[in-house]
Every structure is written in C-alpha cells, then in structure tokens.
Motif scaffolding. Structure first.
Motif, PDB file in Angstrom:
ATOM      1  N   PHE A  58       0.926  -1.327  -0.011  1.00  0.00           N
ATOM      2  CA  PHE A  58       0.015  -0.036   0.059  1.00  0.00           C
ATOM      3  C   PHE A  58       0.882   1.108   0.151  1.00  0.00           C
ATOM      4  O   PHE A  58       0.661   2.266  -0.720  1.00  0.00           O
ATOM      5  N   PHE A  59       1.808   1.191   0.865  1.00  0.00           N
ATOM      6  CA  PHE A  59       2.877   2.517   0.815  1.00  0.00           C
ATOM      7  C   PHE A  59       3.555   2.514  -0.461  1.00  0.00           C
ATOM      8  O   PHE A  59       3.565   3.706  -0.941  1.00  0.00           O
ATOM      9  N   ASN A  60       3.781   1.748  -1.293  1.00  0.00           N
ATOM     10  CA  ASN A  60       4.505   1.459  -2.562  1.00  0.00           C
ATOM     11  C   ASN A  60       3.622   2.225  -3.633  1.00  0.00           C
ATOM     12  O   ASN A  60       3.793   3.244  -4.439  1.00  0.00           O
ATOM     13  N   ARG A  61       2.176   1.826  -3.478  1.00  0.00           N
ATOM     14  CA  ARG A  61       1.215   2.476  -4.213  1.00  0.00           C
ATOM     15  C   ARG A  61       1.030   4.102  -4.150  1.00  0.00           C
ATOM     16  O   ARG A  61       0.769   4.756  -4.929  1.00  0.00           O
ATOM     17  N   LEU A  62       1.083   4.426  -2.749  1.00  0.00           N
ATOM     18  CA  LEU A  62       0.713   5.935  -2.209  1.00  0.00           C
ATOM     19  C   LEU A  62       2.196   6.719  -2.918  1.00  0.00           C
ATOM     20  O   LEU A  62       1.563   7.718  -3.203  1.00  0.00           O
ATOM     21  N   ILE A  63       3.177   6.363  -2.794  1.00  0.00           N
ATOM     22  CA  ILE A  63       4.225   6.969  -3.083  1.00  0.00           C
ATOM     23  C   ILE A  63       4.689   6.814  -4.720  1.00  0.00           C
ATOM     24  O   ILE A  63       5.656   7.501  -5.196  1.00  0.00           O
ATOM     25  N   GLN A  64       3.964   5.872  -5.394  1.00  0.00           N
ATOM     26  CA  GLN A  64       3.932   5.502  -6.933  1.00  0.00           C
ATOM     27  C   GLN A  64       5.663   5.090  -7.137  1.00  0.00           C
ATOM     28  O   GLN A  64       6.016   5.240  -8.040  1.00  0.00           O
ATOM     29  N   ARG A  65       5.989   4.452  -6.096  1.00  0.00           N
ATOM     30  CA  ARG A  65       7.421   3.924  -6.406  1.00  0.00           C
ATOM     31  C   ARG A  65       7.524   2.651  -5.480  1.00  0.00           C
ATOM     32  O   ARG A  65       7.065   2.461  -4.592  1.00  0.00           O
ATOM     33  N   ARG A  66       8.544   1.743  -6.153  1.00  0.00           N
ATOM     34  CA  ARG A  66       8.446   0.288  -5.506  1.00  0.00           C
ATOM     35  C   ARG A  66       9.784   0.532  -4.537  1.00  0.00           C
ATOM     36  O   ARG A  66      10.828   0.329  -4.795  1.00  0.00           O
ATOM     37  N   GLU A  67       9.566   1.249  -3.455  1.00  0.00           N
ATOM     38  CA  GLU A  67      10.624   1.607  -2.384  1.00  0.00           C
ATOM     39  C   GLU A  67      10.819   0.594  -1.244  1.00  0.00           C
ATOM     40  O   GLU A  67      11.928   0.180  -0.919  1.00  0.00           O
ATOM     41  N   ALA A  68       9.735   0.277  -0.767  1.00  0.00           N
ATOM     42  CA  ALA A  68       9.636  -0.740   0.326  1.00  0.00           C
ATOM     43  C   ALA A  68       9.626  -2.339  -0.262  1.00  0.00           C
ATOM     44  O   ALA A  68       8.951  -2.554  -1.052  1.00  0.00           O
ATOM     45  N   ILE A  69      10.368  -2.873   0.589  1.00  0.00           N
ATOM     46  CA  ILE A  69      10.506  -4.610   0.058  1.00  0.00           C
ATOM     47  C   ILE A  69       9.027  -5.051   0.209  1.00  0.00           C
ATOM     48  O   ILE A  69       8.632  -5.062   1.418  1.00  0.00           O
ATOM     49  N   VAL A  70       8.764  -5.953  -0.657  1.00  0.00           N
ATOM     50  CA  VAL A  70       7.457  -6.595  -0.488  1.00  0.00           C
ATOM     51  C   VAL A  70       7.874  -8.199  -0.451  1.00  0.00           C
ATOM     52  O   VAL A  70       8.394  -8.515  -1.394  1.00  0.00           O
ATOM     53  N   ASP A  71       7.331  -8.879   0.501  1.00  0.00           N
ATOM     54  CA  ASP A  71       7.728 -10.208   0.361  1.00  0.00           C
ATOM     55  C   ASP A  71       6.673 -11.063   1.087  1.00  0.00           C
ATOM     56  O   ASP A  71       5.896 -10.426   2.172  1.00  0.00           O
ATOM     57  N   ALA A  72       6.391 -12.464   0.848  1.00  0.00           N
ATOM     58  CA  ALA A  72       5.249 -13.215   1.535  1.00  0.00           C
ATOM     59  C   ALA A  72       5.747 -13.581   2.959  1.00  0.00           C
ATOM     60  O   ALA A  72       5.117 -13.986   3.699  1.00  0.00           O
TER      61      ALA A  72
END
Length: 434
Positions: free
Chosen positions: A18-32
């Motif tokens: 959700f954070f990445n969507r708000l800032i429109q960048r893939r900045e935070a790492i997302v993992d299962a």
C-alpha cells in the motif's frame, strides 16, 4: 508544514504494498515472509491537491522474544505519537487475529483520526467477510486491495478531509534546518556557530521533541537555524532514537527554506542520509551537503576529497548541482563557509528571472537543439516564463507538450542552471500548451 500519516498493523497484511502505491514507487521491499520491513520507509504522497508524508512501519507484534520485533514495536509507538492520522491495516484472508486485537487496544487510547483498512478485498465475498472487523471496536472500516488499488480512492478522500491544511510558514526570517542521522554532529555544528552549548546533551529518546530556532546574524544576513536532534552521549544508539531523528527531519525539512544535510565522513553517504536528501529534494528545498568529521578520515591523499565528492554525486544523480563542503565541527574548520554557502543557496532559491531574459537566452539554444521528433511530431517551444512560486519553476509553452520527453526536460534544466546559477536548488520544468 505537511501532515504525517503512519501505516501500522501486524506483519504481512500488505502495508508495504500500500505504501508503494501511495508514493508511486517500489521503495519498500514486499515479500510473503512476515517481518521483512524492519526499518521504516517514508515518502511523499498527495491526493486532491493535499500533500502529506507517509510512514511505513514494521509489523506490530506484542510479547515477542524477537529483538527486532521489540524494536519495531517501539518504532510503531513513536510513529503513532508523531502522526497526524493513522492507517491501521488488517487482512481479510486471516480475519481478526489476536495481534490485530492487541494493536486495536493500543489505538483505542489514541486521540487521533484512525482509519481501519481491511486489505485484500478484491471480490464481493471478501467484502462480506470484512464485517467481522467491527469487533475491533474502531467503528467503520474501508475495504481496499493494495495490489490492484481498488478502494484506495475512497479511503484517500476520507483521509485528506481530516488532515490539517498545509501551512505556508513564510516567516520574516529564512529557516535553515540542520538535518541528518544521529551522531552526525548537527547540534555540535550549531553550538560551534553560536559559541555556546545551546542544545541539551542527553541519551534519552525525544529530548529534542520540538525543533528549536536560534536566530543567527552573520555576513549581514539574519536567519533562523533549526536543530532537529540533540547530541547524545556515547550510549549505544537505539533504533527508536534513529527513527525519531528521521521523524524530526521530515518535519524540519517541510518547515525550512534550506536544508544543511550533515553526515559523518567516517560512516559515508549511506542509505538513510540519501533518503533524507531526496526528501528535501522532493519538498523543493535548497540543499547544502556537509561532510563532517573530515579530520577523522584516515589516509587522506591529494585526490581523496575529489574522489569522495564524486561518490556523493553518483549517489544523488541526476540532481548533482549541490554544494558539498568538507567540515570539522570539532576544529571549526569551514563551518562559516557552510553558512555562507547556505545563504547563497537561499538567494538562488528566491531568484526571479525576467521573462525577457529567459527568452533571450534560452530560445536560441532551443532553436539550435530542438526537442527530438516523437511519433513524427515536431515540437516547437515558443515562449518561457518563471512561475510565481516560492521555489524555481518554469513553464515552457509549445504546440505539443505531451511529446516532450524527460531527457529533454533535463536538458532544459541543465541550461537554466548553466546560465542562471541555481546551485543547490531543485528546479521544476513544465511543458504547457501554447
């Protein structure tokens, strides 16, 4: 000064997506795998013309023996204390869990706007399942899907309604904020400038809760110096102190005209320093980089300073037109030069170029090097003007603004810098329909 919004919740509910969507960048790492976000990520977002800073915290876990999770809990607590609004995210797939209840219990005591967000709701059945989250006692909820974005518009509409209006804090005196990591020498820098121990030295978190202004008059120019964190004793640096420094930096950057970014030469221009730099750049503030403790760097040779400068500029590309000054607060080496440079950057940020001068200088350059043709369309730039904003923004009027690509905008920015000296100041270039 902009608002701060914190995203909290237990691990692996989709906060970073959700954070990445708000800032429109893939900045935070997302993992299962849960617990990936141990550090905090922070960035700028805006909705309906209202800007705010967004903080992605680690997952909140109560009663864990994991030392990282204990630190994360402290960071979440600090984020809640600093934020103007809190987004509490839960996962419809898992339903209400014990950890969700623990976080809700914590949030029910908070006297701030709290938005309960049920994530991963991407069909009607899941929307019906979300009803069980009323049991958390936080009132109505918003259903969203972080991955495909459904529901986020309605959530953001409600969020910006409760955020405080951005205040354009144009005080009589310019504000120079001294920002950076803990133990970089920020407070020592100000103490050395004013010749007294103006700031308290302590290892207790939150000693410097509010930015304190110090009026300073030198070189015939008066301004406010703003410190963002007190000097700490040699006690071990704790994660929550590190986080608090970042939160204070966010506030100070938004509230300043020029940011003096101080970092420790022995630690280097690391990721956290880089993040603070880009926050200042995204907020369109003037920037001066101060490489402190240069006296402690071992094995200095003739080209050491030059090589160090090259490494910093590689880290901040493409915005490399920034003053970099090597100082030693302890020896008072070049600290006054740093202030002189900050004054020059402030004057650059306030600079207004006459429309006639802009067109006289830039139109011949554009005629000689026009924008590349795109889809067999030729762009003709006919007129340039500076917009009446607190920081330099320029409008280039042309026949087909949609066909001007970013590389050519950077070319125009470089020509503006080359002819009008905007050192240390971000420039925004807009293409407008003539």
């Amino acid at each position: 000064m902009g608002a701060i919004v914190a995203i909290v919740g237990r691990p692996n509910v989709g906060k970073s997506t959700f954070f990445n969507r708000l800032i429109q960048r893939r900045e935070a790492i997302v993992d299962a795998v849960s617990g990936v976000t141990r550090d905090r990520h922070y960035g700028k977002s805006d909705w309906n013309g209202k800007e705010f800073s967004i903080i992605d915290t680690g997952g909140y876990v109560v009663g864990s023996d994991d030392i990282f999770e204990k630190e994360i809990d402290k960071q979440v607590g600090l984020a809640i204390g600093e934020a103007d609004a809190i987004l509490f995210m839960v996962d419809v797939e898992s339903g209400v869990t014990g950890m969700d209840e623990d976080v809700a219990k914590l949030l029910r005591r908070v006297k701030k706007p709290i938005f309960l967000i049920v994530n991963k709701v991407d069909n009607a059945k899941r929307a019906a399942d979300a009803v069980e989250f009323y049991a958390l006692g936080l009132g109505d909820y918003h259903t969203i899907s972080s991955i495909n974005g459904s529901g986020t518009g309605e959530l953001l509409d409600a969020l910006v309604e409760v955020l405080p209006d951005t205040v354009d804090e144009e005080s009589e005196l310019p504000r120079f904020a001294v920002v950076g990591r803990p133990n970089a020498g920020k407070s020592s820098f100000i103490n050395a400038l004013i010749g007294e121990d103006r700031y308290i030295v302590t290892d207790i978190a939150g000693t410097t809760r509010d930015s304190i202004d110090t009026k300073y008059n030198r070189f015939g120019f008066e301004f406010n110096l703003v410190d963002t964190a007190g000097i700490r004793r040699k006690a071990k640096v704790k994660e929550d102190l590190e986080f608090y420094s970042v939160m204070r930096s966010v506030r100070a950057i938004e509230h300043s005209d020029v940011c003096l970014l101080v970092f420790d030469a022995t630690r280097g221009f690391d990721g956290q320093v880089s993040n603070i730099f880009w926050l200042a750049q995204r907020n369109n503030k003037g920037i001066v980089i101060l490489v402190n403790k240069w006296d402690l760097v071992q094995d200095k040779e003739t080209n050491t300073m030059k090589e160090y400068t090259i490494r910093i500029k590689q880290a901040i590309e493409p915005f490399v037109d920034v003053p970099i000054i090597f100082i030693s607060v302890l020896n008072k080496q070049r600290i006054y030069k740093a202030i002189e440079q900050a004054v020059a950057v402030y004057q650059n940020r306030s600079k207004k170029i006459k429309t006639s001068e802009l067109n006289e200088v830039l139109l011949p350059i554009i005629e000689h090097t026009p924008p590349p043709a795109y889809k067999d369309k030729y762009v003709k730039i006919k007129y340039i003007t500076q917009l009446p904003t607190p920081h330099p923004q320029f409008a280039f009027f042309c026949n087909l603004p949609q066909y001007v690509r970013d590389p050519y905008k950077r070319f125009l920015e470089n020509k503006l810098r080359e002819h009008f000296d905007f050192t240390g100041v971000p420039i925004t270039v807009y293409m407008r329909k003539k």
